[in-house]
Design a protein around this motif. Structure first.
Motif: not given
Length: 289
Positions: A62-63, A69, A72-73
């Protein structure tokens, strides 16, 4: 044991049973599934089979993967926009409700809550029929001569998701704000008027500041409901309306990667907990000032 002792023990036993039930329900239906998701998030998948060996690969993915990401944001920003729009539309409605008296208030409140009893899918289809290429909005704009051909501005994109979620979640914002406004003592408004303040000054200096805890609760409530919704983006978002909830849904569905989906769910749950904590902190901080 005497009959009196037996009768005295019954209330105690009932109290113990009630206490046990109060703990069993959240433990069994909330904490246990969350613990299961957390445990699964440390597993992996190899050729369709779950490997029950602890690993941080899902979180590392994920990172480090450039795909997840940004979505997500972007989803967090979308849901924050939904919360702001819902509060902006809900506040005048809640303020109007507090001005009603007697039976009229209850009738209007019930009418505002009726949509919550309808099927969620039917409401999504209704909004999509309004925003669609041949929907009511486009036909009205064309009839007024504002546009010459159907606009796709609110069809199968993030704009459609934003508007649809706002329409669906407004009732959830009205209730906390309405309850907050109801708890403001009327004597404060009367005292403000007696001191020579206008209605606008009373609203800005008395009503609005004292209702901010309800606003914070409404925003956090709507944000939590919006960020966990995958059905609305699925039905009105299209390819350009991809959200984090749809990614989680795909991991448990077509991708059949439950450990990675569990890891994404844990990350989403952390965001939800932060939103709830922030809303509670904002409401408590305002009440103590």
């Amino acid at each position: 044991m005497s009959a009196r002792d037996a009768l005295a023990g019954r209330p105690r036993a009932a109290a113990w049973l009630a206490t046990a039930a109060a703990y069993v329900v959240p433990l069994g239906f909330i904490l246990a599934p969350m613990a299961l998701f957390l445990t699964y998030s440390f597993f992996s998948v190899d050729h369709g089979d779950i490997v029950f060996s602890p690993t941080l690969a899902n979180y590392v993915r994920f990172f480090t993967d450039p795909v997840f990401q940004p979505i997500f944001w972007r989803t967090c920003l979308l849901c924050l926009s939904v919360a702001v729009l819902c509060v902006a539309f809900a506040y005048p409605v809640a303020l109007f409700l507090t001005g009603l008296k007697g039976r009229n208030r209850h009738v209007v409140l019930v009418l505002l809550l009726v949509p919550l009893l309808m099927s969620y899918v039917i409401k999504i289809y209704a909004v999509r029929s309004i925003l669609g290429g041949n929907g009511l909005l486009n036909r009205t704009l064309m009839a007024l001569g504002i546009i010459s051909e159907p606009s796709m501005l609110f069809v199968f994109n993030l704009n459609a998701v934003l508007l649809t979620l706002t329409v669906l979640l407004i009732p959830f914002a009205i209730l906390p704000i309405f309850l907050s406004l109801e708890n403001i003592p009327k004597a404060l408004r009367h005292a403000s008027a007696d001191l020579g303040a206008s209605d606008l000054q009373t609203f800005l200096r008395v009503t609005l500041p004292l209702s901010l805890p309800g606003v914070a609760s409404a925003m956090s409530f709507v944000f939590v409901l919006a960020i966990g919704d995958f059905l609305t983006p699925q039905m009105v978002g299209g390819q350009s309306g991809f959200t984090f909830g749809r990614i989680i849904y795909s991991q448990f569905g077509t991708a059949f990667n439950w450990p990675f989906g569990a890891a994404l769910s844990v990350i989403l749950a952390a965001a939800v907990i932060c939103a709830i904590a922030l809303g509670g902190w904002a409401g408590t901080r305002r009440q103590t000032q």
